[in-house]
Design a protein around this motif. Sequence first.
Motif, PDB file in Angstrom:
ATOM      1  N   ALA A  58     -13.318   3.636  11.839  1.00 42.63           N
ATOM      2  CA  ALA A  58     -13.080   2.084  11.218  1.00 42.63           C
ATOM      3  C   ALA A  58     -12.978   1.087  12.099  1.00 42.63           C
ATOM      4  CB  ALA A  58     -11.792   2.351  10.260  1.00 42.63           C
ATOM      5  N   ALA A  67     -11.350   1.792   6.681  1.00 42.34           N
ATOM      6  CA  ALA A  67     -11.820   0.489   7.075  1.00 42.34           C
ATOM      7  C   ALA A  67     -11.363  -0.255   5.741  1.00 42.34           C
ATOM      8  CB  ALA A  67     -13.214   0.550   6.767  1.00 42.34           C
ATOM      9  N   GLU A  68     -11.239   0.110   4.452  1.00 48.07           N
ATOM     10  CA  GLU A  68     -10.648  -0.711   3.430  1.00 48.07           C
ATOM     11  C   GLU A  68      -9.259  -1.081   3.527  1.00 48.07           C
ATOM     12  OE1 GLU A  68     -11.025   1.768   0.040  1.00 48.07           O
ATOM     13  OE2 GLU A  68     -13.195   1.629  -0.076  1.00 48.07           O
ATOM     14  N   ASP A  69      -8.464  -0.428   4.209  1.00 49.04           N
ATOM     15  CA  ASP A  69      -6.922  -0.703   4.734  1.00 49.04           C
ATOM     16  C   ASP A  69      -6.564  -0.036   6.061  1.00 49.04           C
ATOM     17  OD1 ASP A  69      -4.195  -1.125   4.459  1.00 49.04           O
ATOM     18  OD2 ASP A  69      -3.861  -0.503   2.325  1.00 49.04           O
ATOM     19  N   ALA A  76     -14.689   5.187   5.660  1.00 50.17           N
ATOM     20  CA  ALA A  76     -14.975   4.201   4.704  1.00 50.17           C
ATOM     21  C   ALA A  76     -13.581   3.690   4.011  1.00 50.17           C
ATOM     22  CB  ALA A  76     -15.795   4.457   3.538  1.00 50.17           C
ATOM     23  N   ARG A  77     -12.914   4.495   3.564  1.00 54.24           N
ATOM     24  CA  ARG A  77     -11.362   4.573   3.043  1.00 54.24           C
ATOM     25  C   ARG A  77     -10.450   3.930   4.178  1.00 54.24           C
ATOM     26  NH1 ARG A  77      -7.489   9.008   1.097  1.00 54.24           N
ATOM     27  NH2 ARG A  77      -5.652   8.007   0.605  1.00 54.24           N
ATOM     28  N   SER A 120       0.783  -1.201   0.019  1.00 57.82           N
ATOM     29  CA  SER A 120       0.112   0.043   0.051  1.00 57.82           C
ATOM     30  C   SER A 120       0.859   1.314   0.054  1.00 57.82           C
ATOM     31  CB  SER A 120      -1.112  -0.109   1.323  1.00 57.82           C
ATOM     32  OG  SER A 120      -1.704  -1.266   1.269  1.00 57.82           O
ATOM     33  N   THR A 138     -13.942  -3.246  13.207  1.00 59.30           N
ATOM     34  CA  THR A 138     -12.863  -4.216  13.143  1.00 59.30           C
ATOM     35  C   THR A 138     -13.033  -5.132  14.264  1.00 59.30           C
ATOM     36  OG1 THR A 138     -11.640  -2.686  12.128  1.00 59.30           O
ATOM     37  CG2 THR A 138     -10.476  -4.643  12.930  1.00 59.30           C
TER      38      THR A 138
END
Length: 306
Positions: free
Chosen positions: A181, A152-154, A149-150, A22, A185
């Motif tokens: 986020a 939570a994606e990574d 949201a972003r 990433s 999890t």
Amino acid sequence: MVSSPHEAQHRIFQENPTLFTSAFRALGVPFPEPVAVSLMDTDLTELRPVERHVDTLLRIDVVGGSCYLLAIEAQGRKDPEKRSSWAYYLAHLYAKFRYPPVLLVVCRDKATAEWAAEPIRIGLEKHPSLAVFPLVLGPHNVPPVTDAARAAEDIPMAVFSAITHGNDRDIAVILEALAVALRATDADAAAIFAEFTEAGLGDTPAREIWRNLMSTSLSHFRGIVAESFRNEGREEGREEGREEGREEGIAKERSLSVLRMLDRRGVAVSDAVRERIGSCRDLRTLDLWVDRAFTVKTTDELLDEG
């Protein structure tokens, strides 16, 4: 337990090895996707008493059977001595393993990042014999993750972004996005990521923002960080018996964190060792075991008293 920004900056790559993919995407640097990642010995010493240790060293295996070495250095300030050390690291790694070495330097301020990115040329001015071009991640090129949201994606990248931008004016927005986020999890994983964030922010105002978030909206988390935050929020001066109860709770959470980390990494733990870890109440020993749990391959290494 991760105890400093320096540790957090490089050890998050040990806990989440694919974070570097990433990170390199953020740099626009094309690297092949890994098929396996192995943590390697960071001791690069050849002749004592001169000792040289890279912060984190990973072997990255890629499709087709090839691999390369990723040496990660966390750099908090400009240090002219480091430039010769970095050149040594790469030359030594190539001579020892015959794999292509790559140097990644992670920084928390722009001035240090720009200094670290300067090429290192050794030899004559117009004919260098050795040239090093570090890859550098810092607030100048790591994107701030301000959307939940972003984040939570990574999650690992979101944590790394928060650490890197700890001194930014918008850090509160970054931390709030990360907090949201983490709520979605797994609690155990979220506690570990929260620990990295708290340690990585160091002695900054951002750390207090994060602690406030942890003590309110994220109070349902289990783990070392959540427990320590709740304890720190209790008024001082309680009677001795209550203080002992508090330390007992911290010790229990730390022993559980050691076992969780070993289980997550697939390290075999016998019933006897599980009982020894679970019953330990010495905080200094537990801190040592928490640190070791990130890297050991056996419980013998974890419990080694040598």
